[in-house]
Design an enzyme around this catalytic site. Structure first.
Site, PDB file in Angstrom:
ATOM      1  N   MET A  30     133.850  79.285 -14.007  1.00 50.00           N
ATOM      2  CA  MET A  30     135.095  80.022 -13.763  1.00 50.00           C
ATOM      3  C   MET A  30     135.724  79.529 -12.450  1.00 50.00           C
ATOM      4  O   MET A  30     136.513  80.215 -11.830  1.00 50.00           O
ATOM      5  CB  MET A  30     134.825  81.524 -13.719  1.00 50.00           C
ATOM      6  CG  MET A  30     134.332  82.038 -15.070  1.00 50.00           C
ATOM      7  SD  MET A  30     134.754  83.742 -15.419  1.00 50.00           S
ATOM      8  CE  MET A  30     133.814  84.582 -14.191  1.00 50.00           C
ATOM      9  N   LEU A  33     134.172  76.443  -7.265  1.00 49.86           N
ATOM     10  CA  LEU A  33     132.920  75.693  -7.398  1.00 49.86           C
ATOM     11  C   LEU A  33     132.152  75.623  -6.086  1.00 49.86           C
ATOM     12  O   LEU A  33     132.745  75.535  -5.009  1.00 49.86           O
ATOM     13  CB  LEU A  33     133.206  74.275  -7.900  1.00 49.86           C
ATOM     14  CG  LEU A  33     133.921  74.173  -9.245  1.00 49.86           C
ATOM     15  CD1 LEU A  33     134.057  72.705  -9.656  1.00 49.86           C
ATOM     16  CD2 LEU A  33     133.214  74.958 -10.350  1.00 49.86           C
ATOM     17  N   HIS A  34     130.834  75.656  -6.198  1.00 52.15           N
ATOM     18  CA  HIS A  34     129.965  75.550  -5.036  1.00 52.15           C
ATOM     19  C   HIS A  34     128.832  74.586  -5.389  1.00 52.15           C
ATOM     20  O   HIS A  34     128.778  74.046  -6.510  1.00 52.15           O
ATOM     21  CB  HIS A  34     129.438  76.930  -4.616  1.00 52.15           C
ATOM     22  CG  HIS A  34     128.872  77.713  -5.760  1.00 52.15           C
ATOM     23  ND1 HIS A  34     127.704  77.371  -6.384  1.00 52.15           N
ATOM     24  CD2 HIS A  34     129.343  78.802  -6.423  1.00 52.15           C
ATOM     25  CE1 HIS A  34     127.452  78.234  -7.354  1.00 52.15           C
ATOM     26  NE2 HIS A  34     128.447  79.106  -7.416  1.00 52.15           N
ATOM     27  N   GLY A  36     125.852  75.013  -6.191  1.00 58.19           N
ATOM     28  CA  GLY A  36     125.084  75.365  -7.393  1.00 58.19           C
ATOM     29  C   GLY A  36     125.727  74.730  -8.631  1.00 58.19           C
ATOM     30  O   GLY A  36     125.036  74.145  -9.483  1.00 58.19           O
ATOM     31  N   HIS A  37     127.074  74.804  -8.724  1.00 59.10           N
ATOM     32  CA  HIS A  37     127.763  74.159  -9.847  1.00 59.10           C
ATOM     33  C   HIS A  37     127.570  72.645  -9.791  1.00 59.10           C
ATOM     34  O   HIS A  37     127.343  72.002 -10.818  1.00 59.10           O
ATOM     35  CB  HIS A  37     129.279  74.435  -9.781  1.00 59.10           C
ATOM     36  CG  HIS A  37     129.672  75.852 -10.028  1.00 59.10           C
ATOM     37  ND1 HIS A  37     130.289  76.620  -9.078  1.00 59.10           N
ATOM     38  CD2 HIS A  37     129.555  76.640 -11.126  1.00 59.10           C
ATOM     39  CE1 HIS A  37     130.539  77.819  -9.563  1.00 59.10           C
ATOM     40  NE2 HIS A  37     130.095  77.863 -10.806  1.00 59.10           N
ATOM     41  N   GLY A 150     123.240  78.216 -15.007  1.00 63.10           N
ATOM     42  CA  GLY A 150     122.342  78.544 -13.910  1.00 63.10           C
ATOM     43  C   GLY A 150     121.508  79.788 -14.219  1.00 63.10           C
ATOM     44  O   GLY A 150     121.970  80.703 -14.909  1.00 63.10           O
ATOM     45  N   GLU A 151     120.288  79.804 -13.688  1.00 63.77           N
ATOM     46  CA  GLU A 151     119.397  80.951 -13.931  1.00 63.77           C
ATOM     47  C   GLU A 151     119.751  82.167 -13.079  1.00 63.77           C
ATOM     48  O   GLU A 151     119.141  83.210 -13.223  1.00 63.77           O
ATOM     49  CB  GLU A 151     117.936  80.547 -13.681  1.00 63.77           C
ATOM     50  CG  GLU A 151     117.375  79.707 -14.798  1.00 63.77           C
ATOM     51  CD  GLU A 151     115.880  79.499 -14.686  1.00 63.77           C
ATOM     52  OE1 GLU A 151     115.319  79.721 -13.598  1.00 63.77           O
ATOM     53  OE2 GLU A 151     115.272  79.111 -15.701  1.00 63.77           O
ATOM     54  N   ARG A 190     131.470  84.364  -5.908  1.00 63.24           N
ATOM     55  CA  ARG A 190     131.850  85.614  -5.233  1.00 63.24           C
ATOM     56  C   ARG A 190     131.516  85.599  -3.748  1.00 63.24           C
ATOM     57  O   ARG A 190     132.084  86.382  -2.984  1.00 63.24           O
ATOM     58  CB  ARG A 190     131.129  86.801  -5.876  1.00 63.24           C
ATOM     59  CG  ARG A 190     131.643  87.118  -7.254  1.00 63.24           C
ATOM     60  CD  ARG A 190     130.682  88.062  -7.963  1.00 63.24           C
ATOM     61  NE  ARG A 190     130.921  88.045  -9.387  1.00 63.24           N
ATOM     62  CZ  ARG A 190     131.699  88.887 -10.026  1.00 63.24           C
ATOM     63  NH1 ARG A 190     132.294  89.838  -9.371  1.00 63.24           N
ATOM     64  NH2 ARG A 190     131.880  88.793 -11.325  1.00 63.24           N
TER      65      ARG A 190
HETATM   66  O1  PAF Z   1     128.827  82.088 -15.631  1.00 64.60           O
HETATM   67  C1  PAF Z   1     130.067  81.946 -15.669  1.00 64.60           C
HETATM   68  O2  PAF Z   1     130.687  81.395 -14.766  1.00 64.60           O
HETATM   69  C2  PAF Z   1     130.839  82.480 -16.863  1.00 64.60           C
HETATM   70  O3  PAF Z   1     130.272  83.653 -17.328  1.00 64.60           O
HETATM   71  C3  PAF Z   1     131.008  81.455 -17.990  1.00 64.60           C
HETATM   72  C4  PAF Z   1     129.674  81.064 -18.593  1.00 64.60           C
HETATM   73  C5  PAF Z   1     131.717  80.217 -17.456  1.00 64.60           C
HETATM   74  C6  PAF Z   1     131.856  82.052 -19.103  1.00 64.60           C
HETATM   75  O4  PAF Z   1     133.126  82.417 -18.654  1.00 64.60           O
END
Ligand code: PAF
Length: 283
Positions: A30, A33-34, A36-37, A150-151, A190
């Site tokens: 969503m 990005l950080h 972790g992404h 991610g977990e 967040r």
């Molecule tokens: O984990 C997230 O960022 C969201 O729930 C996802 C999997 C991208 C779905 O909108």
């Protein structure tokens, strides 16, 4: 790097470059990005011929309008970050809700079984139907070989595996370890909304989870839960929403521990009105 804002242009591009036996790795996000992404994208980058990163704040998974409005939207910064790390072969998919949802921005209803009624499912009604819906649209658009999650959102990961079964998607779902800041706070989009003081204070979340892991060998589930409740009662900056020890397979809350089973501890807390979740494997 290629950026597409519609399913049609994305699919045209993938069709034109994908050869036989080549794979597509997919990292749905969503945005905001950080690191972790970035670690998910790195893994996909290593394991696939092409990697698609979607950046889409999904309206149907927010049960709280304010949370949706306040969710950070930083597309330009996200794209710059991806460019800096990967440069070539990364495809960014950032559609409008109208395009992704075929103009019908509503949730489908899924039956994910027991897991959808636990924790996040209890506290965020409709959330997992929203996640299932957006991933159905995204998976249909991207048609990935593998998808990376991610977990930190461990329950979501189990829901995604269930979705793939329910919808017969031919996609390998890969769960990746939680990435943490130096003080232990799990990376989350967040976190951008937290003050520096709150970020520092929030290290207590992982510290408490680690203490729970230590206690788990000698204390029962109720004693561990009481310990966590008492810790957060003393910390005025926090509101504890839930702490649960759950069976890793079905995520049902556990009262009596069976040494043959695997358990995880899950927590959701608010600090500065930001909701943070985290979890840890206990055995
Ligand atoms: O984990 C997230 O960022 C969201 O729930 C996802 C999997 C991208 C779905 O909108």
């Amino acid at each position: 790097m290629h950026i597409f804002n519609t399913k049609e242009t994305l699919q045209q591009h993938l069709k034109s470059c994908l050869k036989k036996n080549e794979s597509i790795g997919f990292v749905p996000t969503m945005g905001a990005l950080h690191i972790g992404h970035i670690s998910l994208v790195s893994q996909s980058f290593k394991e696939n011929s092409y990697t698609v990163v979607s950046i889409f704040v999904n309206p149907t998974q927010f049960n709280n309008e304010e949370d949706l409005i306040n969710y950070p939207r930083t597309l330009d910064i996200d794209v710059a970050l991806l460019k800096a790390h990967f440069n070539s072969n990364i495809v960014v998919f950032a559609p409008s809700p109208e395009n992704l949802y075929n103009r019908k921005i509503v949730s489908m209803n899924f039956n994910f079984g027991i897991i959808e009624h636990q924790m996040e499912g209890k506290y965020r009604p409709g959330h997992f139907n929203g996640v299932g819906t957006v991933l159905t649209h995204l998976f249909n658009a991207v048609k990935p070989t593998r998808a990376y999650f991610g977990e930190k959102d461990f329950q979501q990961l189990q829901i995604v595996k269930k979705l793939v079964d329910l919808k017969n998607f031919n996609i390998e779902i890969i769960g990746c370890e939680i990435f943490r800041e130096i003080n232990g706070l799990a990376y989350s989009s967040r976190n951008q909304r937290l003050s520096n003081t709150a970020k520092k204070t929030a290290s207590i979340i992982f510290q408490t989870l680690k203490n729970c892991k230590e206690m788990f060998g000698t204390k029962n589930a109720l004693e561990v839960t009481d310990y966590v409740t008492s810790i957060f009662k003393k910390k005025e900056a926090f509101t504890l929403e839930y702490f649960e020890i759950a069976d890793t397979l079905n995520l049902e809350t556990v009262t009596k521990i069976n040494p043959k089973k695997k358990y995880r501890a899950f927590i959701a807390v608010f600090i500065e009105e930001v909701r943070l979740i985290d979890n840890i494997a206990l055995n």
